[in-house]
Design a protein around this motif. Structure first.
Motif, short mmCIF file in Angstrom:
data_model
loop_
_atom_site.label_atom_id
_atom_site.label_comp_id
_atom_site.label_asym_id
_atom_site.label_seq_id
_atom_site.Cartn_x
_atom_site.Cartn_y
_atom_site.Cartn_z
N TYR A 42 0.82 -1.21 0.00
CA TYR A 42 0.00 0.00 0.00
C TYR A 42 0.86 1.27 0.00
O TYR A 42 0.52 2.25 -0.65
CB TYR A 42 -0.97 -0.02 1.19
N ARG A 43 1.98 1.20 0.72
CA ARG A 43 2.89 2.36 0.73
C ARG A 43 3.35 2.70 -0.69
O ARG A 43 3.39 3.86 -1.10
CB ARG A 43 4.10 2.05 1.63
N ARG A 44 3.63 1.67 -1.46
CA ARG A 44 4.07 1.86 -2.85
C ARG A 44 2.90 2.32 -3.72
O ARG A 44 3.00 3.26 -4.49
CB ARG A 44 4.64 0.52 -3.35
N LEU A 45 1.74 1.67 -3.53
CA LEU A 45 0.58 1.98 -4.37
C LEU A 45 -0.01 3.36 -4.09
O LEU A 45 -0.64 3.96 -4.97
CB LEU A 45 -0.49 0.89 -4.18
N LEU A 46 0.19 3.86 -2.87
CA LEU A 46 -0.32 5.20 -2.50
C LEU A 46 0.28 6.31 -3.35
O LEU A 46 -0.29 7.41 -3.43
CB LEU A 46 -0.01 5.50 -1.03
N LYS A 47 1.43 6.02 -3.97
CA LYS A 47 2.05 7.04 -4.83
C LYS A 47 1.11 7.38 -5.99
O LYS A 47 1.19 8.46 -6.57
CB LYS A 47 3.40 6.56 -5.37
N THR A 48 0.23 6.44 -6.33
CA THR A 48 -0.81 6.71 -7.32
C THR A 48 -2.05 7.17 -6.56
O THR A 48 -2.62 6.40 -5.78
CB THR A 48 -1.14 5.44 -8.14
N THR A 49 -2.45 8.41 -6.75
CA THR A 49 -3.60 8.93 -6.00
C THR A 49 -4.90 8.49 -6.68
O THR A 49 -4.96 8.30 -7.90
CB THR A 49 -3.58 10.47 -5.93
N GLY A 50 -5.94 8.34 -5.85
CA GLY A 50 -7.25 7.93 -6.37
C GLY A 50 -7.39 6.42 -6.36
O GLY A 50 -6.47 5.71 -6.79
N GLY A 51 -8.50 5.94 -5.86
CA GLY A 51 -8.70 4.51 -5.71
C GLY A 51 -8.76 3.75 -7.03
O GLY A 51 -8.14 2.69 -7.18
#
Ligand code: XBP
Ligand code: MG
Length: 230
Positions: A42-51
């Motif tokens: 999730y830390r890595r994926l959070l760099k992409t904003t928006g679900g």
């Protein structure tokens, strides 16, 4: 003069990302997808904003196909689950948020929101943390589902400014992430950043970093504008 504060929601008003992560994972389970996002993922994926954008980024990085997958429906289920999680309570405002809002009101400032998340999630958080609808707490709400391009693009901050009817130089943005800082800066707005659990250690170049939004942690020029002591 400082006439308004524009708050980010996720990570700034409250540490919401674990609730978002749980909502993603529960909706993946319910859809029988067999996916699970760990904290590290999730830390890595959070760099992409928006679900929805984050789900697409996950598909791309893991080489999965989106054939037969209704991302909008999956994300709508995630939003319903997030609202349910917040309704069950247990999420608190971050330190200093309430005091800062009260002080800003007392100094005649207006309060606004500029968030990547959607309006239902803002409502759920306001109900959870204040027991009030968002419109009773904030004069202006600009949400991710209302703009073409999410943070780090400036769109959502530009929309908040337009609705406030104020120039960028008369407001201050409160953020917790690099993407949020970039979004505000690209809209010409000065930023105070309070790193959150998932964003600590990010590059906040050009923003002023504070440990929390509590009066004692605020820069003195902000304390003066708000007429609050340390
Ligand atoms: C927060 C986000 C959001 C939430 C989930 O960014 O990136 O995507 O994680 O939102 P910020 P969705 O705090 O910078 O606004 O409602 O899109 O799933
Ligand atoms: Mg944030």
């Amino acid at each position: 003069p400082l006439r308004a504060l524009i708050f980010d929601v996720d990570g700034t008003l409250a540490e919401t990302e674990e609730a978002h992560r749980m909502a993603f994972n529960d909706s993946f389970d319910n859809a029988g997808l067999g996916w699970h996002w760990s904290r590290e993922d999730y830390r890595r994926l959070l760099k992409t904003t928006g679900g929805k954008e984050r789900i697409r980024a996950f598909l791309a990085e893991s080489g999965k196909s989106d054939a037969g997958l209704d991302i909008a429906a999956l994300h709508a289920a995630k939003t319903r689950r997030y609202v349910e999680i917040l309704e069950s309570g247990g999420l608190a405002l971050r330190e200093g948020v309430e005091a800062l809002m009260v002080a800003a009101r007392g100094a005649g400032m207006r309060l606004a929101i500029a968030t990547t998340t959607s309006r239902p999630n803002v409502e759920a958080l306001c109900r959870c943390c204040w027991g009030k609808p968002a419109a009773e707490l904030f004069d202006v709400i600009a949400a991710g589902d209302e703009v073409a391009t999410k943070k780090p693009a400036p769109d959502v901050y530009a929309l908040a400014l337009e609705r406030l009817g104020l120039p960028a130089g008369e407001v201050l943005a409160l953020e917790d992430s690099r993407n949020g800082v970039l979004s505000a800066q690209r809209a010409g707005i000065a930023v105070l950043v309070t790193p959150s659990v998932y964003t600590a250690g990010e590059d906040f170049a050009g923003a002023e970093i504070v440990a929390s939004l509590a009066p004692g942690d605020l820069p003195s020029r902000i304390r003066d504008a708000l007429s609050v002591g340390a």
